[in-house]
Write an enzyme that holds these catalytic residues in place. Structure first.
Site: not given
Length: 285
Positions: A102, A137, A169, A202, A224
């Protein structure tokens, strides 16, 4: 970026923790039904066209469980396989095969999906200088495998985590009081702590880019959520000052337009957070 040794340590942690989670104090189904010394063979069957990924990981898992496991690879990570192909055959203790089944399937199904999606982006970008990047992410506890899959698919790993690169950012910039202040505070922090980390900043508009390029020591500007037209303007303004990266909702259908602007990188969280597992199966022989 982290070293190969650090990366392997992350893989080792994933294997140990996944087996702890899944096996606990024993695979009682197998312990009840299968003799301890029984030997078995299995094959990894591909049930969906894909870029296969995770073969080396599978070897590590089965050899972690049983050092006498023998894997005969019929393909290598990054190969394009079709329905019905056999990726590898395995000889091992029967209980060991079932103990690792698995974990190997869960990992390889997701890794192959990520590699397949990444390869689609690299194909779209072929002929340009632009490379596809992953992001943070990722699935908690599974990041190393997802980033490994991106590389198998022909992509490039962004920073691994918060500790191996500086990325300023919008929230950092706003909390610091502006882009100039954020850069100045960051450079002072790195000097005070004797840290050698690359700085990415950014930019939300052309005005912020104009401010960023007044500072030395910037490794890359993150352009961005710019339109295609404004991205082209930004790349021209930045010139050879530093690397450039586009991000923000860029898809397979729009990636080539951004690449044609001349950006060095396109980053996409969708490589890892929006994929459907490839259908693979481990079958007894």
């Amino acid at each position: 970026m982290i070293s190969e040794a650090q990366f392997q340590k992350e893989i080792d942690i994933i294997i140990a923790n996944a087996l702890r989670e899944d096996v606990g104090d024993g695979d009682h189904s197998s312990l009840a039904c299968i003799p301890k010394d029984a030997k078995g063979e299995a094959k990894l069957l591909v049930k969906e066209d894909c870029i296969i990924a995770g073969l080396d990981f599978a070897k590590q898992v089965f050899q972690h469980i049983d050092g006498n496991s023998e894997i005969d690879f019929k393909a290598k990570d990054g190969d394009a396989l079709k329905v019905g192909d056999i990726a590898f055959t395995l000889k091992s203790n029967s209980q060991s095969i079932l103990k690792g089944e698995r974990l190997v399937l869960n990992a390889m199904q997701r890794m192959s999906a990520i590699a397949t999606k990444t390869k689609a982006f690299t194909d779209v970008l072929e002929g340009t200088k632009t490379k596809i990047l992953d992001t943070r992410k990722t699935t908690p506890g599974f990041r190393a495998l997802e980033k490994w899959a991106v590389k198998i698919g022909g992509g490039v790993n962004h920073r691994f985590a918060l500790y191996d690169m500086i990325m300023l950012k919008d929230n950092h910039i706003d909390f610091a009081g502006g882009v100039d202040q954020a850069i100045q505070k960051t450079q002072a922090y790195l000097k005070q702590n004797n840290l050698d980390l690359k700085i990415i900043v950014e930019a939300r508009d052309i005005n912020e880019i104009q401010k960023i390029i007044q500072h030395n020591g910037i490794h890359r500007i993150l352009i961005d959520n710019f339109s295609f037209e404004d991205t082209c303007k930004a790349v021209q303004l930045i010139g050879d000052f530093c690397e450039t990266e586009s991000s923000g909702g860029i898809t397979l259908s729009s990636a080539r337009d951004y690449a044609d602007c001349g950006v060095d990188y396109i980053s996409s969280g969708a490589l890892t957070h929006s994929v459907y597992n490839v259908d693979l199966s481990l079958k007894a022989i």
